[in-house]
Scaffold this active site. Structure first.
Site, PDB file in Angstrom:
ATOM      1  CD  GLN A 169      -3.991 -45.126  20.666  1.00 24.76           C
ATOM      2  OE1 GLN A 169      -4.700 -46.363  21.288  1.00 24.76           O
ATOM      3  NE2 GLN A 169      -2.750 -45.134  20.024  1.00 24.76           N
ATOM      4  CB  VAL A 226      -2.578 -39.897  17.594  1.00 26.01           C
ATOM      5  CG1 VAL A 226      -1.484 -40.269  16.462  1.00 26.01           C
ATOM      6  CG2 VAL A 226      -3.158 -38.642  17.414  1.00 26.01           C
ATOM      7  CG  HIS A 254      -0.037 -40.747  22.032  1.00 27.18           C
ATOM      8  ND1 HIS A 254      -0.684 -41.334  21.090  1.00 27.18           N
ATOM      9  CD2 HIS A 254      -1.063 -39.779  22.397  1.00 27.18           C
ATOM     10  CE1 HIS A 254      -2.051 -41.064  21.248  1.00 27.18           C
ATOM     11  NE2 HIS A 254      -2.288 -40.250  22.156  1.00 27.18           N
ATOM     12  CG  HIS A 305      -1.287 -37.744  27.158  1.00 28.92           C
ATOM     13  ND1 HIS A 305      -1.636 -36.465  26.325  1.00 28.92           N
ATOM     14  CD2 HIS A 305      -2.132 -38.584  26.486  1.00 28.92           C
ATOM     15  CE1 HIS A 305      -2.516 -36.846  25.351  1.00 28.92           C
ATOM     16  NE2 HIS A 305      -2.710 -38.129  25.406  1.00 28.92           N
TER      17      HIS A 305
HETATM   18  P1  AMP Z   1      -4.903 -38.612  22.710  1.00 25.59           P
HETATM   19  O1  AMP Z   1      -6.088 -38.153  22.369  1.00 25.59           O
HETATM   20  O2  AMP Z   1      -4.574 -39.523  23.830  1.00 25.59           O
HETATM   21  O3  AMP Z   1      -4.866 -39.852  21.411  1.00 25.59           O
HETATM   22  O4  AMP Z   1      -3.895 -37.726  22.176  1.00 25.59           O
HETATM   23  C1  AMP Z   1      -3.510 -37.061  21.035  1.00 25.59           C
HETATM   24  C2  AMP Z   1      -2.781 -35.811  21.477  1.00 25.59           C
HETATM   25  O5  AMP Z   1      -1.806 -35.420  20.351  1.00 25.59           O
HETATM   26  C3  AMP Z   1      -3.631 -34.732  21.871  1.00 25.59           C
HETATM   27  O6  AMP Z   1      -3.304 -34.406  23.115  1.00 25.59           O
HETATM   28  C4  AMP Z   1      -3.359 -33.533  20.936  1.00 25.59           C
HETATM   29  O7  AMP Z   1      -3.410 -32.511  21.367  1.00 25.59           O
HETATM   30  C5  AMP Z   1      -2.086 -34.154  20.331  1.00 25.59           C
HETATM   31  N1  AMP Z   1      -1.743 -33.729  18.987  1.00 25.59           N
HETATM   32  C6  AMP Z   1      -2.347 -34.112  17.793  1.00 25.59           C
HETATM   33  N2  AMP Z   1      -1.744 -33.477  16.859  1.00 25.59           N
HETATM   34  C7  AMP Z   1      -0.441 -32.764  17.385  1.00 25.59           C
HETATM   35  C8  AMP Z   1       0.832 -32.117  16.699  1.00 25.59           C
HETATM   36  N3  AMP Z   1       0.640 -31.856  15.593  1.00 25.59           N
HETATM   37  N4  AMP Z   1       1.676 -31.721  17.650  1.00 25.59           N
HETATM   38  C9  AMP Z   1       1.630 -31.890  18.934  1.00 25.59           C
HETATM   39  N5  AMP Z   1       0.575 -32.773  19.669  1.00 25.59           N
HETATM   40  C10 AMP Z   1      -0.491 -33.017  18.608  1.00 25.59           C
END
Ligand code: AMP
Length: 140
Positions: A94, A96, A100, A102
């Site tokens: 993770q 962010v 979330h 996907h």
């Molecule tokens: P994770 O790696 O599972 O934490 O997923 C985070 C996701 O957020 C990644 O697939 C990124 O491409 C996506 N992401 C990060 N910043 C943004 C943004 N500003 N708008 C849309 N998606 C984003």
């Protein structure tokens, strides 16, 4: 709960996004680095870090939104299947720290594989399996 994340900024309209769904407590938008056309993220508006940090009612509602949006995504990009995944915690990948989900459309040329191809696997004896199951039962 995190104070503010890049996703709370998206919900607040401070960072632009391709919004595809919004209600009182959940929000969905296209991933900025899509793994397939229609790759969508579903989030709670409040910045809980992990799935199991959310109050049960909100967790249930996030799953309702995931189900509803998945149906729309599959229809929109004519995908016969979707990979639906949460990376729950840093060690799980993770990036962010705001829950979330996907939703990644998969097509006939998909390179998706069964989950057991993603990790090396663990060899666990029967007694340990039973001990782990008992600990999980008694931890709820
Ligand atoms: P994770 O790696 O599972 O934490 O997923 C985070 C996701 O957020 C990644 O697939 C990124 O491409 C996506 N992401 C990060 N910043 C943004 C943004 N500003 N708008 C849309 N998606 C984003």
């Amino acid at each position: 709960m995190s104070d503010e994340t890049i996703f709370t900024q998206i919900v607040a309209g401070e960072i632009p996004s391709y919004t595809v769904y919004e209600d009182e407590t959940t929000y969905a938008f296209l991933d900025a680095h899509p793994l397939a056309p229609g790759h969508t993220l579903v989030i709670p508006k409040e910045p809980y870090e992990r799935v199991n940090d959310m109050p049960p009612e909100l967790a249930g509602h996030v799953f309702q939104t995931v189900s509803k949006v998945t149906e729309a995504v599959e229809h929109a990009v004519d995908a016969p299947a979707t990979t639906i995944a949460f990376n729950n915690g840093e060690e799980a990948g993770q990036e962010v720290p705001h829950v979330h989900c996907h939703i990644i459309p998969q097509f006939s040329d998909s390179t998706a594989k069964p989950i057991h191809t993603l990790f090396p696997g663990a060899d666990i004896a029967d007694e340990e399996m039973e001990a782990i199951a008992e600990k999980i039962r008694s931890s709820q």
